[in-house]
Write a protein that holds these residues in place. Structure first.
Motif, mmCIF file in Angstrom:
data_model
loop_
_atom_site.group_PDB
_atom_site.id
_atom_site.type_symbol
_atom_site.label_atom_id
_atom_site.label_comp_id
_atom_site.label_asym_id
_atom_site.label_seq_id
_atom_site.Cartn_x
_atom_site.Cartn_y
_atom_site.Cartn_z
ATOM 1 N N LYS A 1 9.315 5.740 4.320
ATOM 2 C CA LYS A 1 8.598 5.991 3.064
ATOM 3 C C LYS A 1 7.722 7.243 3.158
ATOM 4 C CE LYS A 1 9.927 2.574 0.509
ATOM 5 N NZ LYS A 1 10.574 2.733 -0.761
ATOM 6 N N MET A 2 7.266 7.558 4.369
ATOM 7 C CA MET A 2 6.403 8.724 4.567
ATOM 8 C C MET A 2 7.211 9.994 4.836
ATOM 9 S SD MET A 2 3.140 7.655 4.484
ATOM 10 C CE MET A 2 2.346 9.016 5.289
ATOM 11 N N GLY A 3 8.524 9.858 4.993
ATOM 12 C CA GLY A 3 9.356 11.013 5.315
ATOM 13 C C GLY A 3 9.207 11.447 6.760
ATOM 14 N N LEU B 1 -3.162 -1.655 6.335
ATOM 15 C CA LEU B 1 -2.173 -2.443 5.609
ATOM 16 C C LEU B 1 -1.838 -3.711 6.383
ATOM 17 C CD1 LEU B 1 -0.157 -2.809 3.298
ATOM 18 C CD2 LEU B 1 1.475 -1.472 4.662
ATOM 19 N N ALA B 2 -2.132 -4.865 5.785
ATOM 20 C CA ALA B 2 -1.819 -6.163 6.381
ATOM 21 C C ALA B 2 -0.509 -6.676 5.799
ATOM 22 C CB ALA B 2 -2.953 -7.152 6.104
ATOM 23 N N LEU B 3 0.405 -7.084 6.681
ATOM 24 C CA LEU B 3 1.712 -7.559 6.259
ATOM 25 C C LEU B 3 2.006 -8.907 6.907
ATOM 26 C CD1 LEU B 3 3.541 -4.154 6.665
ATOM 27 C CD2 LEU B 3 2.927 -5.248 4.500
ATOM 28 N N ASP B 4 2.658 -9.781 6.165
ATOM 29 C CA ASP B 4 3.023 -11.109 6.653
ATOM 30 C C ASP B 4 4.506 -11.326 6.396
ATOM 31 O OD1 ASP B 4 3.450 -13.790 7.175
ATOM 32 O OD2 ASP B 4 1.657 -14.479 6.123
ATOM 33 N N GLU B 5 5.317 -11.010 7.387
ATOM 34 C CA GLU B 5 6.763 -11.160 7.263
ATOM 35 C C GLU B 5 7.210 -12.607 7.386
ATOM 36 O OE1 GLU B 5 9.566 -8.351 6.964
ATOM 37 O OE2 GLU B 5 7.796 -8.508 5.689
ATOM 38 N N VAL B 6 6.333 -13.490 7.847
ATOM 39 C CA VAL B 6 6.675 -14.896 8.009
ATOM 40 C C VAL B 6 6.578 -15.636 6.678
ATOM 41 C CG1 VAL B 6 6.060 -17.051 9.188
ATOM 42 C CG2 VAL B 6 5.904 -14.871 10.412
ATOM 43 N N ASN B 7 5.489 -15.409 5.944
ATOM 44 C CA ASN B 7 5.219 -16.176 4.728
ATOM 45 C C ASN B 7 5.281 -15.373 3.436
ATOM 46 O OD1 ASN B 7 4.313 -18.658 6.222
ATOM 47 N ND2 ASN B 7 2.856 -17.164 7.004
ATOM 48 N N GLU B 8 5.159 -14.066 3.517
ATOM 49 C CA GLU B 8 5.076 -13.238 2.313
ATOM 50 C C GLU B 8 5.988 -12.019 2.387
ATOM 51 O OE1 GLU B 8 0.895 -12.321 1.963
ATOM 52 O OE2 GLU B 8 0.389 -14.363 1.395
ATOM 53 N N SER B 9 7.160 -12.193 2.984
ATOM 54 C CA SER B 9 8.072 -11.058 3.138
ATOM 55 C C SER B 9 8.492 -10.469 1.787
ATOM 56 C CB SER B 9 9.304 -11.458 3.950
ATOM 57 O OG SER B 9 10.020 -12.490 3.294
ATOM 58 N N ASP C 1 5.071 0.354 -0.271
ATOM 59 C CA ASP C 1 5.179 1.416 -1.276
ATOM 60 C C ASP C 1 3.800 1.881 -1.740
ATOM 61 O OD1 ASP C 1 7.953 1.353 -1.171
ATOM 62 O OD2 ASP C 1 8.179 0.236 -3.053
ATOM 63 N N ALA C 2 2.945 0.929 -2.088
ATOM 64 C CA ALA C 2 1.609 1.285 -2.590
ATOM 65 C C ALA C 2 0.782 1.983 -1.512
ATOM 66 C CB ALA C 2 0.885 0.030 -3.091
ATOM 67 N N TRP C 3 0.827 1.471 -0.301
ATOM 68 C CA TRP C 3 0.021 2.019 0.793
ATOM 69 C C TRP C 3 0.485 3.419 1.188
ATOM 70 C CZ3 TRP C 3 0.641 2.352 6.405
ATOM 71 C CH2 TRP C 3 -0.562 2.495 7.100
ATOM 72 N N THR C 4 1.797 3.598 1.331
ATOM 73 C CA THR C 4 2.301 4.906 1.726
ATOM 74 C C THR C 4 2.083 5.939 0.626
ATOM 75 O OG1 THR C 4 4.566 4.290 1.104
ATOM 76 C CG2 THR C 4 3.948 4.051 3.436
ATOM 77 N N ALA C 5 2.154 5.518 -0.631
ATOM 78 C CA ALA C 5 1.868 6.453 -1.737
ATOM 79 C C ALA C 5 0.427 6.928 -1.640
ATOM 80 C CB ALA C 5 2.132 5.783 -3.085
ATOM 81 N N GLU C 6 -0.482 6.005 -1.342
ATOM 82 C CA GLU C 6 -1.888 6.395 -1.179
ATOM 83 C C GLU C 6 -2.053 7.355 0.000
ATOM 84 O OE1 GLU C 6 -6.195 4.658 0.192
ATOM 85 O OE2 GLU C 6 -4.689 3.204 -0.443
ATOM 86 N N LEU C 7 -1.423 7.033 1.117
ATOM 87 C CA LEU C 7 -1.524 7.909 2.296
ATOM 88 C C LEU C 7 -1.014 9.316 1.973
ATOM 89 C CD1 LEU C 7 -0.337 5.696 5.305
ATOM 90 C CD2 LEU C 7 -2.667 6.186 4.583
ATOM 91 N N LYS C 8 0.161 9.376 1.363
ATOM 92 C CA LYS C 8 0.753 10.695 1.045
ATOM 93 C C LYS C 8 -0.146 11.495 0.114
ATOM 94 C CE LYS C 8 4.937 9.107 -0.016
ATOM 95 N NZ LYS C 8 6.373 9.062 -0.353
ATOM 96 N N SER C 9 -0.870 10.836 -0.760
ATOM 97 C CA SER C 9 -1.760 11.567 -1.671
ATOM 98 C C SER C 9 -2.975 12.145 -0.963
ATOM 99 C CB SER C 9 -2.204 10.653 -2.817
ATOM 100 O OG SER C 9 -3.194 9.734 -2.383
ATOM 101 N N LYS C 10 -3.280 11.632 0.235
ATOM 102 C CA LYS C 10 -4.468 12.096 0.955
ATOM 103 C C LYS C 10 -4.164 12.976 2.154
ATOM 104 C CE LYS C 10 -7.082 8.392 -0.786
ATOM 105 N NZ LYS C 10 -8.294 7.807 -0.918
#
Length: 182
Positions: free
Chosen positions: A39-41, A156-164, A172-181
């Protein structure tokens, strides 16, 4: 070879070099690191296991995206113990750092993504600039996390067990924010 105009040269000079480093025992954080890099290229050649982190790699990158899974009673993944030592001995004053991690909010709701919090605590006085460190806690199910700083996740907190089903949108939202900064 085509000639570059002044504007193109300025854009190339302004591009920051990004390295993604992850600690993963089961492969989950490694997969998430690759999704974030895509997502960040960021090229696959700029994605590393934390056990490969060394002073030369720290110097090579302007932006360090650091990811860890959380183990035991809220501990970092094993590969990060030496990696943290490398980071703490480096000059991070000109670096930007973004943190991400994975956890299990159902079985380990009281230490959810604590690894992010551990990395944040270890680096908060290093002089680096944190990016993507105001991730809201709405939509997450957990009881406690040291990754929550001033009411938001320090990465960015991710839960692949319960909230994949929420992972792609969160990335998407986090990387978009990073790329803007960056």
């Amino acid at each position: 070879m085509p000639l570059l105009c002044g504007r193109q040269i300025n854009q190339l000079e302004a591009m920051k070099k990004i390295g993604v480093f992850y600690g993963s025992s089961t492969g989950t954080c490694e997969e998430l690191a690759q999704q974030i890099a895509d997502k960040m290229g960021v090229s696959k050649s700029d994605v590393y296991s934390a056990d490969k982190l060394n002073a030369d790699l720290v110097k090579e990158y302007d932006v360090l995206v650091l990811g860890t899974s959380t183990w035991g009673d809220g501990e970092l993944q094993d590969d990060w113990y030496d990696g943290v030592k490398v980071l703490k001995s480096a000059d991070l004053s000109s670096k930007s750092v973004a943190l991400f991690g994975c956890g299990d909010s159902d079985s380990y709701g009281d230490t959810f993504c604590d690894g992010i919090g551990v990395l944040y605590e270890e680096l908060k006085d290093s002089g680096c600039t944190f990016l993507g460190n105001k991730v809201g806690t709405d939509g997450y199910s957990f009881s406690s996390s040291i990754a929550v700083v001033d009411g938001a996740f320090a990465g960015l907190a991710l839960d692949e067990v319960n909230e994949s089903d929420k992972t792609a949108g969160r990335i998407d939202a986090w990387t978009a924010e990073l790329k803007s900064k960056i």
